[in-house]
Design a protein around this motif. Structure first.
Motif, mmCIF file in Angstrom:
data_model
loop_
_atom_site.group_PDB
_atom_site.id
_atom_site.type_symbol
_atom_site.label_atom_id
_atom_site.label_comp_id
_atom_site.label_asym_id
_atom_site.label_seq_id
_atom_site.Cartn_x
_atom_site.Cartn_y
_atom_site.Cartn_z
ATOM 1 N N MET A 67 0.786 -1.217 0.086
ATOM 2 C CA MET A 67 -0.096 -0.080 0.504
ATOM 3 C C MET A 67 1.086 0.951 0.053
ATOM 4 S SD MET A 67 -3.546 -0.704 2.529
ATOM 5 C CE MET A 67 -4.384 1.248 2.291
ATOM 6 N N LEU A 68 0.274 2.041 -0.869
ATOM 7 C CA LEU A 68 1.303 3.549 -0.784
ATOM 8 C C LEU A 68 0.209 4.454 -0.330
ATOM 9 C CD1 LEU A 68 2.687 2.879 -4.932
ATOM 10 C CD2 LEU A 68 3.669 2.892 -2.779
ATOM 11 N N PRO A 69 0.859 5.974 0.151
ATOM 12 C CA PRO A 69 0.737 6.674 0.914
ATOM 13 C C PRO A 69 -1.070 7.103 -0.193
ATOM 14 C CG PRO A 69 2.970 7.178 1.009
ATOM 15 C CD PRO A 69 2.541 5.818 0.527
ATOM 16 N N THR A 70 -2.253 7.543 0.557
ATOM 17 C CA THR A 70 -3.215 8.320 0.297
ATOM 18 C C THR A 70 -3.957 6.916 -0.888
ATOM 19 O OG1 THR A 70 -2.863 7.950 -2.447
ATOM 20 C CG2 THR A 70 -2.398 10.617 -0.530
ATOM 21 N N GLN A 71 -3.822 5.141 -0.500
ATOM 22 C CA GLN A 71 -4.180 4.389 -0.448
ATOM 23 C C GLN A 71 -5.147 3.918 0.372
ATOM 24 O OE1 GLN A 71 -1.490 1.574 -1.855
ATOM 25 N NE2 GLN A 71 -3.368 0.152 -2.968
ATOM 26 N N ILE A 72 -6.136 3.650 -0.425
ATOM 27 C CA ILE A 72 -7.406 2.989 0.946
ATOM 28 C C ILE A 72 -7.771 1.674 0.391
ATOM 29 C CG2 ILE A 72 -9.626 3.697 1.230
ATOM 30 C CD1 ILE A 72 -9.303 6.910 1.219
ATOM 31 N N MET A 73 -8.194 0.794 1.874
ATOM 32 C CA MET A 73 -8.699 -0.739 1.503
ATOM 33 C C MET A 73 -9.882 -0.621 2.276
ATOM 34 S SD MET A 73 -7.514 -4.079 2.891
ATOM 35 C CE MET A 73 -6.011 -3.714 1.783
ATOM 36 N N GLU A 74 -10.926 -1.364 0.919
ATOM 37 C CA GLU A 74 -11.849 -0.781 1.582
ATOM 38 C C GLU A 74 -12.606 -2.257 2.437
ATOM 39 O OE1 GLU A 74 -13.876 1.293 1.270
ATOM 40 O OE2 GLU A 74 -13.468 2.747 0.024
ATOM 41 N N SER A 75 -13.211 -2.823 2.774
ATOM 42 C CA SER A 75 -13.911 -3.826 3.414
ATOM 43 C C SER A 75 -13.909 -4.797 2.490
ATOM 44 C CB SER A 75 -15.113 -3.602 4.116
ATOM 45 O OG SER A 75 -16.181 -4.894 4.940
#
Ligand SMILES: *[C@@H]1O[C@H](CO)[C@@H](O)[C@H](O)[C@H]1NC(C)=O
Ligand SMILES: *[C@@H]1O[C@H](CO)[C@@H](O)[C@H](O)[C@H]1NC(C)=O
Ligand SMILES: *[C@@H]1O[C@H](CO)[C@@H](O)[C@H](O)[C@H]1NC(C)=O
Ligand SMILES: *[C@@H]1O[C@H](CO)[C@@H](O)[C@H](O)[C@H]1NC(C)=O
Ligand SMILES: *[C@@H]1O[C@H](CO)[C@@H](O)[C@H](O)[C@H]1NC(C)=O
Ligand SMILES: *[C@@H]1O[C@H](CO)[C@@H](O)[C@H](O)[C@H]1NC(C)=O
Length: 807
Positions: free
Chosen positions: A153-161
């Motif tokens: 994962m990189l900065p600004t990356q979001i992992m959803e449910s």
């Protein structure tokens, strides 16, 4: 190097702008394509921080469609397509309206595509954040690589449910591996091992505890790695559960990434954006704290494969090794399972006495928490190992607190832990060749009684011609030690080689292994070292073969005794001895080969290592010395600690070399009075006075080395080239800097070290204690290790007085 630099600069000044012009502004038009060749030009982000395209793997005809950091030398891959399966050259990726990115093989057959629901992509864009996006004319994002993360994962990356990270199989095999990180529907972020063929998830070994069965608003629903580099779980009620600590390295100046490593450890790394000499990824956070003990489910492979044993290295990463009597199923997968060298058969038990066929090895502090089939209680230690020896089902028995657990194969979740205070008794078949032992262990348990050896190994090391004056004193000392030595030495039984598992090579084998002693790796105090390759179960293993010169003839027993002593040492900070050759006048030692060379070239070379690397190395050397002095069954005083004798393995872990060797040479010296070698600058003053020589000579040399590691300056070079200069004597100058509080003078413009002021100061004080002229003032290596680790306070040291013989 120095003269090549202008050319390289020239090259960059002229070629870089050109290639920038040739590149887009991050936008990729419909129809654009890249064909996999070693010269393929990737699609760059506007800042050129990231590239999208084919990355060639290990100079092979294999290309991975991926996104990587473009500007740094590592070119670290952060995302990959096609489930991490590389493609051959001639494969192609093309941007299409209907199916977005399409990867096809050289014959044009489709391998992978970025399926988008709305078939109207107008262009692609390689964002500076490392996200490759497919966009529609109204700027709606139809697909983005951030939504399909791989292991990073990189900065600004979001992992959803429902999101998942998969580890790779190995550092270089990008196929999905054994570990995964998932954000579950109930809001819990978990990590677990998985079964490779079916993807079945075994028990989790980490939970964020952000689930809430009763209260939906309290459930975690996103894992966010935000712009400033913080990783946290966001609950629906907007509360954050932080996973990583306070950041010292801002994302404006440092790249950050969070990666689920192939060994199951989740790391956050940083790397300076403007690449200077020593720019490397530094891990500043990892989880779990100890993966060797975190994984303990009944089913599934642990951190290491079946029958393997896990130890944690200084970086919080697991290291796996097979126990005696076992070998890797796949020689190329160190982290994989181990197979026993024999299949226990109950018929053999019927035929005769088991003791004739099997023996028991004792492994210290090693345990496998599962795989039990019988529990004897109360039990004695003797009863425990005998019971295993006489039971055809038993592979290993563990004794602890008057209890004995008998275990069957395969053994899972093996780990080593000094505080568990267990004894493991492992069955082996007599006569089988045993692989080199990986852990300290006691002698074989057998009906025969073994002789324990108590040997004080002391080596002589003395300076070059400058120190010739002292030769006489030294010879006196040698005599002293020889007589001392005689009193305590006990030559072990002739079958001792079997006990240490050292391989005995013939001269012919080593001639072949080294191609006739062709490639010289270096020359040390004891002879020349050559590179070689030995065959182990089909695949070659690089080794370093040390041809000992000046070893006395007709001293087979002494030679074998020394080799035996060295072979019994096992510590991650020591160079591992694989075997030896003792044939006529040919005396050779065969060591593992470490590719990263000696600390001296690392420390004083062009690429100054980072402070965190340096401090880890300093600590590693201290631990290795502590082991030699206090923890192995025979005390070994090294006597020649210097950066040339510290080697670095693939992980830049320090490994002490040349220990236990000097006695071979010493015997020779007492006969011939020649060849006294040594290393000035690291020699403790008591070598030159009539004071007893103790382990404190190593503490002194370690102190000098520690000051060198802190300052990246040679203690010796400054003596020769800067005499008269205030920096001439490293120990004096270091103490000066300490008294004046000018650590910045010492470490120069090393920002990382300056930001770690307390630790630098602590290390410096420890170094100054070690170089005290009076040996009794110097701490033991145990105390040194504790002080470096910050477990015990360090008092303010007095400045060491200068060597009187030098002035
Ligand atoms: C990038 O350049 C292309 C032409 O090469 C142009 O059509 C496009 O508008 C530019 N995009 C941006 C965001 O400047
Ligand atoms: C690039 O990424 C940043 C941060 O995620 C975002 O703010 C920006 O809108 C993106 N740019 C494009 C053109 O997608
Ligand atoms: C990666 O590992 C898998 C499974 O072990 C194997 O099938 C595959 O060929 C490997 N890939 C590469 C590139 O070596
Ligand atoms: C759920 O938790 C929130 C706090 O996060 C609290 O304010 C709310 O009352 C809880 N609701 C229930 C039904 O317990
Ligand atoms: C990222 O998260 C940290 C910790 O919650 C917070 O202090 C920081 O302000 C956040 N950064 C941004 C850009 O929102
Ligand atoms: C060793 O075992 C103890 C007790 O089970 C545990 O608390 C500790 O974390 C373990 N340490 C290591 C390094 O495995």
């Amino acid at each position: 190097m120095a003269c090549a630099l202008p050319h390289i600069l020239f090259f960059f000044l002229f070629l870089l702008p050109l290639s920038t012009v040739a590149q887009t502004n991050g936008t990729v038009a419909i129809g654009a394509s890249i064909t996999a060749t070693d010269k393929a030009i990737p699609w760059l982000s506007p800042s050129e921080d990231f590239a999208f395209g084919f990355k060639q793997l290990q100079d092979k005809d294999l290309f991975l469609l991926s996104i990587w950091y473009y500007k740094i030398p590592d070119q670290t891959i952060v995302w990959y397509a096609n489930l991490g399966v590389p493609v051959p050259s001639g494969s192609k990726v093309q941007l299409t309206t209907n199916r977005g990115l399409v990867l096809s093989d050289p014959q044009g057959r489709g391998l992978w595509n970025s399926e988008t629901i709305l078939n109207d992509v107008t262009h692609g864009f390689m964002n500076d954040s490392g996200n490759f996006v497919l966009v529609r004319s109204d700027s709606v994002t139809l697909w983005e690589s951030f939504k399909y993360p791989t292991d990073t994962m990189l900065p600004t990356q979001i992992m959803e449910s429902g999101g998942v990270l998969f580890s790779r199989q190995t550092e270089t095999n990008f196929s999905r591996g054994r570990f995964q990180l998932r954000l579950l529907g109930d809001g819990n972020l978990v990590r677990n091992t998985r079964e490779l063929a079916t993807g079945f998830c075994y028990d989790a070994y980490y939970w964020s505890n952000t689930n809430d069965a009763d209260n939906t608003s309290n459930r975690g629903y996103q894992v966010i790695f935000n712009e400033t580099g913080y990783l946290f779980v966001l609950r629906r009620n907007n509360r954050r559960v932080h996973l990583t600590p306070q950041l010292e390295f801002p994302t404006s100046d440092y790249y950050h990434r969070v990666t689920l490593n192939f060994d199951g450890v989740l790391n956050q790394y940083y790397h300076p954006k403007t690449a200077t000499g020593n720019s490397k990824w530094t891990a500043f956070w990892y989880q779990p704290e100890n993966i060797c003990v975190a994984i303990s489910g009944i089913e599934g492979i642990g951190a290491c494969g079946y029958n393997s044993i896990c130890t944690l290295n200084d970086y919080g990463r697991p290291e796996c090794s097979c126990p005696e009597g076992f070998s890797l199923v796949d020689q190329n997968d160190k982290y994989g399972s181990c197979k026993p060298s024999f299949t226990p058969s109950c018929e053999e038990y019927d035929r005769g006495s088991a003791e004739d066929v099997y023996g028991i090895l004792e492994l210290k502090d090693t345990t496998w928490p599962t795989s039990n089939y019988e529990h004897l209680r109360p039990s004695s230690e003797d009863m425990c190992w005998k019971s295993c020896l006489q039971d055809c089902f038993c592979a290993v028995s563990i004794f602890r607190d008057n209890g004995c657990w008998k275990k069957k194969l395969p053994l899972s979740n093996g780990r080593k832990n000094a505080s568990v205070n267990t004894k493991s008794f492992m069955k082996y078949r007599k006569g089988d060749p045993l692989p080199p032992p990986t852990f300290p262990r006691s002698p074989v348990r057998d009906t025969k009684k073994n002789n324990r050896t108590l040997i004080l190994v002391v080596s002589v090391l003395l300076g070059s011609s400058l120190f010739v004056n002292f030769v006489l004193i030294c010879v006196f000392r040698l005599g002293f030690f020889l007589s001392y030595h005689k009193k305590f030495i006990n030559i072990p039984n002739s079958d001792s080689a079997a006990e240490t598992n050292l391989r005995c090579f013939t001269y012919k084998e080593l001639v072949e292994a080294t191609g006739g002693f062709k490639e010289e790796l270096g020359r040390g105090a004891f002879g020349i070292v050559y590179k070689g390759v030995i065959q182990t179960s089909g695949s070659g293993n690089a080794v370093a073969v040390k041809k000992l010169d000046g070893v006395i003839q007709n001293r087979e027993k002494e030679f074998r005794t020394e080799v035996h002593v060295i072979g019994q040492t096992h510590h991650k900070n020591l160079l591992h001895l694989i075997g030896f050759c003792d044939e006529g006048e040919h005396r050779m030692l065969v060591y593992e080969f470490l590719s990263n060379g000696a600390l001296s070239s690392f420390l004083f070379g062009d690429m100054k290592p980072s402070w965190s690397q340096r401090s880890q190395i300093a600590l590693g050397i201290a631990r290795g010395l502590l082991y030699l002095h206090e923890e192995c069954s025979t005390q070994i005083i090294h006597c020649d600690i210097k950066p040339q004798n510290i080697l670095l393995d693939d992980c830049y872990t320090a490994r002490i070399a040349d220990f236990g060797l000097a006695k071979l040479l010493m015997i020779n010296q007492s006969q011939t009075n020649t060849g006294i070698r040594g290393t000035k600058g690291y020699v403790a003053p008591e070598w030159f006075r009539s004071k007893p020589i103790t382990a404190k000579v190593d503490v002194y040399s370690y102190g000098v080395l520690l000051l060198e590691i802190i300052s990246c300056r040679k203690s010796v070079g400054y003596l020769e080239f800067h005499s008269g200069d205030e920096k001439a004597i490293l120990t004096d100058w270091a103490c000066d800097c300490f008294l004046k509080g000018r650590l910045d003078d010492l470490v120069g413009d090393d920002m990382e070290a300056l930001n770690d002021w307390n630790k630098v100061e602590r290390f410096l004080m420890v170094g100054l204690w070690c170089v005290q002229e009076d040996p009794s003032l110097r701490p033991t290596m145990k105390k040194v290790t504790q002080m470096l680790e910050g477990v015990v306070e360090v008092e303010v040291p007095p400045c060491p007085s200068q060597f009187s013989f030098l002035s």
